[in-house]
Scaffold this active site. Structure first.
Site, PDB file in Angstrom:
ATOM      1  N   SER A   1      16.866 100.668  49.240  1.00 26.04           N
ATOM      2  CA  SER A   1      15.356 100.619  49.579  1.00 26.04           C
ATOM      3  C   SER A   1      14.502 101.921  49.113  1.00 26.04           C
ATOM      4  O   SER A   1      13.412 101.812  48.658  1.00 26.04           O
ATOM      5  CB  SER A   1      15.034 100.245  51.105  1.00 26.04           C
ATOM      6  OG  SER A   1      15.297 101.423  51.942  1.00 26.04           O
TER       7      SER A   1
ATOM      8  N   LYS B   1      15.215 105.359  60.663  1.00 24.65           N
ATOM      9  CA  LYS B   1      15.035 104.518  61.847  1.00 24.65           C
ATOM     10  C   LYS B   1      15.465 105.388  63.134  1.00 24.65           C
ATOM     11  O   LYS B   1      15.210 104.840  64.309  1.00 24.65           O
ATOM     12  CB  LYS B   1      16.019 103.315  61.796  1.00 24.65           C
ATOM     13  CG  LYS B   1      15.720 102.373  60.734  1.00 24.65           C
ATOM     14  CD  LYS B   1      14.560 101.929  60.681  1.00 24.65           C
ATOM     15  CE  LYS B   1      13.795 101.191  61.823  1.00 24.65           C
ATOM     16  NZ  LYS B   1      12.941  99.935  61.692  1.00 24.65           N
TER      17      LYS B   1
HETATM   18  C1  LIG Z   1      17.326 101.100  54.385  1.00 24.74           C
HETATM   19  C2  LIG Z   1      16.021 100.705  55.151  1.00 24.74           C
HETATM   20  N1  LIG Z   1      14.836 100.453  54.257  1.00 24.74           N
HETATM   21  C3  LIG Z   1      13.711 100.298  54.685  1.00 24.74           C
HETATM   22  C4  LIG Z   1      13.674  99.855  56.000  1.00 24.74           C
HETATM   23  C5  LIG Z   1      12.409  99.456  56.788  1.00 24.74           C
HETATM   24  O1  LIG Z   1      11.595 100.207  57.617  1.00 24.74           O
HETATM   25  P1  LIG Z   1      10.874  99.661  58.708  1.00 24.74           P
HETATM   26  O2  LIG Z   1      11.628  98.827  59.739  1.00 24.74           O
HETATM   27  O3  LIG Z   1      10.138 100.885  59.401  1.00 24.74           O
HETATM   28  O4  LIG Z   1       9.832  98.833  58.012  1.00 24.74           O
HETATM   29  C6  LIG Z   1      14.796 100.009  56.953  1.00 24.74           C
HETATM   30  C7  LIG Z   1      14.698  99.422  58.422  1.00 24.74           C
HETATM   31  O5  LIG Z   1      15.610  99.120  58.955  1.00 24.74           O
HETATM   32  C8  LIG Z   1      16.061 100.273  56.652  1.00 24.74           C
HETATM   33  O6  LIG Z   1      17.244 100.336  57.208  1.00 24.74           O
END
Ligand SMILES: Cc1ncc(COP(=O)(O)O)c(C=O)c1O
Length: 329
Positions: A284, A67
């Site tokens: 994630s 991010k």
């Molecule tokens: C740990 C994590 N994984 C995935 C995402 C998803 O990314 P995006 O907001 O670009 O879809 C985020 C977004 O904040 C995140 O903090």
């Protein structure tokens, strides 16, 4: 002993000290955002001949997550288009990582940051935000990131002169950071050999921007978006689109395929990556590896020639160490 420090001071006696001209050495924080390494997972793909699985290690960004890219571009674009004028407070809703990125940039560049977030984000994230000096407004955990979005919208509408509402869910500068950065890096790092791109959806900025650019570079690249399989999930940063406020920047027609991921599968992969590969991944990120392997298995069934599957490892496991799942499996 203070000997070391005495020695280092003595290493520059006055008569040899550098001149008064501007020192150009070193990098700024902003220079360290992007150009993250692409890691190979050959041990995981050993039973799958012809498959290469790669993960973009986004914790190498200075704020520790993917991010940083979006936040830095949102701030830069806000400055460029005159919406983020000096004196305004940057305001946004964030489940954590974007907040950390804003707070880091605010501390480095000297602007105040106010963040709306559910009380149940991890302890580590709250402590990091406090350390950067951000102002946090907590929302009902039962409302998830949507409750935080609603609060930020209300505040922004009530006090338009006080706040620059960064609005990562609607701000094109979010996905454009990945269109100009992440996608081109992946293309160069794989020497144009990427065949599949797999990424979790949160605001969707990472998937939208990277996919748009990769498809321009080679329309045959298969782009697979990931979502949690239910509204009650433990994949921090991810959004279950069917039950959430859908981000304005999200275009569901862009993905060739969408896979739903169970939290337990992401947890299991996080444990496996720690124990078998020596990598502590965020949840994630582990979901991305899990999905990458799923895609690899499908590919095997189709008996194609070569697959180069790239996923985004949004952050490392550091911020999740207080969660119980690490030792439960
Ligand atoms: C740990 C994590 N994984 C995935 C995402 C998803 O990314 P995006 O907001 O670009 O879809 C985020 C977004 O904040 C995140 O903090």
């Amino acid at each position: 002993m203070v000997q070391g420090s005495t020695k280092s001071i003595a290493a520059f006696p006055a008569h040899q000290a550098p001149g008064r001209e501007m020192v150009r050495a070193g990098q700024s924080l902003l220079d360290r955002i992007g150009n993250t390494p692409l890691l190979r997972f050959d041990r995981l793909t050993a039973p799958l001949p012809g498959v290469t699985l790669l993960g973009k290690a986004e914790w190498y960004n200075p704020g520790g997550s993917v991010k940083d890219r979006a936040a830095a571009n949102i701030v830069a674009e806000g400055r460029r288009n005159g919406k983020f004028t000096p004196g305004k407070i940057l305001l946004d809703a964030t489940s954590g990582n974007t907040g950390i990125a804003y707070a880091m940039l605010g501390a480095a560049e000297g602007f105040p940051v106010t963040l709306c977030m559910p009380t149940n984000v991890s302890v580590e994230r709250k402590k990091i935000l406090q350390a950067y000096g951000a102002n946090i407004l907590y929302t009902d955990p039962g409302e998830g990131s949507d409750g935080a979005i609603r609060m930020a919208r209300e505040l922004a509408a009530k006090h338009p002169d006080l706040y620059f509402y960064a609005d990562q869910y609607s701000n094109d500068a979010n996905w454009q950071a990945h269109y100009h950065g992440t996608a081109n890096e992946i293309w160069q790092q794989t020497e144009g050999r990427i065949t599949h791109f797999v990424a979790m959806l949160g605001t969707s900025g990472t998937f939208m921007g990277t996919t748009r650019r990769l498809k321009e570079l080679n329309p045959a690249i298969r782009c697979i978006s990931l979502q949690p399989d239910s509204s009650f999930h433990g994949i921090e940063g991810a959004k279950h689109m069917a039950s959430a406020i859908v981000p304005k920047i999200y275009d569901p027609t862009l993905a060739d395929e969408n896979l739903e991921i169970a939290t337990e599968d992401a947890y299991e992969m996080a444990r496996r990556m720690g124990r078998d590969c020596g990598l502590l991944l965020g949840i994630s990120a582990a979901a991305g590896v899990f999905a990458g392997l799923k895609v690899a298995e499908q590919f095997q069934l189709r008996k194609e020639q070569q697959a180069v599957i790239v996923t985004i490892l949004c952050d490392s496991g550091d911020k999740y160490l207080s969660e119980r799942f690490w030792t439960e499996g």
